[in-house]
Design a protein around this motif. Structure first.
Motif, short mmCIF file in Angstrom:
data_model
loop_
_atom_site.label_atom_id
_atom_site.label_comp_id
_atom_site.label_asym_id
_atom_site.label_seq_id
_atom_site.Cartn_x
_atom_site.Cartn_y
_atom_site.Cartn_z
N LEU A 123 0.84 -1.20 0.00
CA LEU A 123 0.00 0.00 0.00
C LEU A 123 0.87 1.25 0.00
O LEU A 123 0.43 2.31 -0.44
N ALA A 124 2.08 1.12 0.50
CA ALA A 124 3.08 2.19 0.44
C ALA A 124 4.44 1.53 0.61
O ALA A 124 4.55 0.48 1.25
N VAL A 125 5.48 2.13 0.03
CA VAL A 125 6.84 1.60 0.12
C VAL A 125 7.67 2.56 0.97
O VAL A 125 7.69 3.77 0.73
N MET A 126 8.34 2.01 1.96
CA MET A 126 9.17 2.79 2.87
C MET A 126 10.63 2.67 2.45
O MET A 126 11.06 1.64 1.92
N THR A 127 11.40 3.71 2.73
CA THR A 127 12.81 3.72 2.32
C THR A 127 13.78 3.95 3.48
O THR A 127 14.99 3.90 3.28
N GLN A 128 13.28 4.19 4.68
CA GLN A 128 14.16 4.53 5.80
C GLN A 128 14.66 3.28 6.50
O GLN A 128 13.86 2.49 7.01
N PRO A 129 15.99 3.10 6.58
CA PRO A 129 16.54 2.00 7.39
C PRO A 129 16.75 2.45 8.84
O PRO A 129 16.90 3.64 9.12
N TYR A 130 16.81 1.48 9.74
CA TYR A 130 17.05 1.74 11.15
C TYR A 130 18.25 0.91 11.60
O TYR A 130 18.28 -0.31 11.39
N ALA A 131 19.24 1.58 12.20
CA ALA A 131 20.41 0.87 12.71
C ALA A 131 20.00 0.10 13.96
O ALA A 131 19.33 0.64 14.85
N TRP A 140 17.89 -2.63 9.75
CA TRP A 140 16.56 -3.19 9.46
C TRP A 140 15.77 -2.12 8.71
O TRP A 140 15.77 -0.95 9.08
N GLN A 141 15.12 -2.52 7.62
CA GLN A 141 14.32 -1.59 6.82
C GLN A 141 12.95 -2.17 6.56
O GLN A 141 12.81 -3.15 5.82
N PRO A 142 11.90 -1.60 7.16
CA PRO A 142 10.54 -2.01 6.78
C PRO A 142 10.23 -1.49 5.39
O PRO A 142 10.22 -0.28 5.15
N ILE A 143 10.01 -2.38 4.43
CA ILE A 143 9.77 -1.99 3.04
C ILE A 143 8.29 -1.74 2.79
O ILE A 143 7.90 -0.71 2.22
N ALA A 144 7.46 -2.67 3.21
CA ALA A 144 6.01 -2.54 3.00
C ALA A 144 5.29 -3.05 4.24
O ALA A 144 4.79 -4.19 4.25
N PRO A 145 5.24 -2.24 5.30
CA PRO A 145 4.55 -2.71 6.51
C PRO A 145 3.06 -2.96 6.29
O PRO A 145 2.48 -3.83 6.94
N CYS A 146 2.46 -2.19 5.38
CA CYS A 146 1.04 -2.35 5.07
C CYS A 146 0.92 -2.87 3.64
O CYS A 146 1.32 -2.18 2.69
N ALA A 147 0.41 -4.07 3.48
CA ALA A 147 0.36 -4.67 2.15
C ALA A 147 -0.76 -5.71 2.10
O ALA A 147 -1.24 -6.19 3.12
N ARG A 148 -1.16 -6.04 0.88
CA ARG A 148 -2.12 -7.11 0.62
C ARG A 148 -1.41 -8.24 -0.11
O ARG A 148 -0.43 -8.01 -0.84
N ILE A 149 -1.91 -9.47 0.08
CA ILE A 149 -1.26 -10.62 -0.52
C ILE A 149 -2.29 -11.57 -1.11
O ILE A 149 -3.38 -11.75 -0.55
#
Length: 306
Positions: A123-131, A140-149
């Motif tokens: 539903l949205a693509v994230m680009t921020q990584p977390y050390a 760790w980088q959440p790429i698509a926390p909200c998604a459909r499958i």
């Protein structure tokens, strides 16, 4: 990728009716590989070749039956470019804004086929990584926390639609060098927002506790972590813990994977005043490095050159 390092791409999903689920992890430099650990111990400075230790791990749960497969393969089985990662007969690719996977694996110790496909629509693509460590070696980088499958497996038969989560981890050193253990979970709230809780026990003693809320528009907000909530240990005595709103204990609904060093569970808790079911994992890296556990791993994780 640094010699001795790793990268993995992670997908978990639950069906809309809550009766089925899956986890898919694609590894380059498999962090849980006994073969990679042995190679690092032999290589000067631990500089083993990550690309010679790749795997695609698939786990299916629910009405169609439970299956788990993870075969490690060498560098000859790896092919990748900007949009595709193939390890042996299975592959992941980004196409038309979605993550597609074709899976063809075999379970152990009793062989059975795990073959099918899935398509994840972020539903949205994230680009921020977390050390995750103080030195910035692990991210760790959440790429698509909200998604459909959409899931369609022929063997065993699993056909369903649900909500999914995608992330990416990478590092330039083995996990066990900088972490003792962690608890991680992601929960989809009734309105569709996703909460991720991440509590990490670092080797240097410094704390890390992440609490993030994501929405379908790609917005992310940090918040003060809820109070700790105790969970029962597993059959292998792996400690589990999470967080839940004050006055609302958490409950293990199901233990999906129970191993000597890792547990995956479904956990019911309350977050932001709302009930939620989380996909939860607990990892003990002290257990992972124990010689007896390293000797057991090949029985669940065979290796093939291709």
């Amino acid at each position: 990728m640094a010699p001795g390092g790793y990268a993995w791409w992670y997908v978990d999903a639950l069906s809309d009716d809550g009766d089925s689920g899956l986890t898919l992890i694609a590894f380059v430099g498999s962090v849980f590989s006994p073969y990679y650990a042995w190679q690092r111990r032999r290589a000067p400075g631990g500089a083993a070749d990550a690309t010679d230790h790749c795997a695609i791990n698939i786990a299916l749960y629910g009405r169609g039956g439970k299956r788990w497969a993870m075969t490690e393969r060498g560098r000859a089985a790896l092919a990748r470019d900007a949009t595709t990662l193939r390890v042996g007969p299975s592959a992941l690719r980004w196409r038309n804004g979605a993550l597609e996977a074709e899976i063809d694996e075999v379970t152990v110790p009793i062989p059975s086929r795990v073959r099918g496909r899935l398509r994840v629509e972020p539903l949205a693509v994230m680009t921020q990584p977390y050390a995750l460590d103080a030195g910035g070696v692990h991210h760790w980088q959440p790429i698509a926390p909200c998604a459909r499958i959409d899931v369609e497996f022929e063997h065993p038969p699993h056909v369903w639609r649900g909500h999914a989560y995608v992330d990416h981890n990478r590092g330039d050193a083995p996990l066990e060098r900088h972490f003792a253990r962690w608890d991680w979970s992601r929960a989809t709230l009734p309105g569709g927002d996703v909460v991720v809780l991440y509590d990490v026990e670092r080797r240097d003693g410094t704390p890390l506790s992440l609490a993030l809320r994501f929405d379908a528009a790609g917005r992310v907000a940090g918040f003060s972590p809820p109070p700790p909530a105790a969970l029962p240990t597993t059959g292998w005595r792996i400690a589990r813990g999470t967080r839940s709103d004050a006055g609302h204990p958490a409950r293990v609904r199901a233990t999906l994977e129970d191993t000597p060093f890792y547990a995956r569970s479904l956990v019911e808790m309350r977050l932001h005043g709302e009930p939620a079911t989380a996909v939860h994992e607990s990892l003990s890296l002290d257990r992972f490095t124990a010689p007896i556990v390293q000797a057991m791993l090949p029985f669940r994780m065979p290796r093939r050159a291709r």
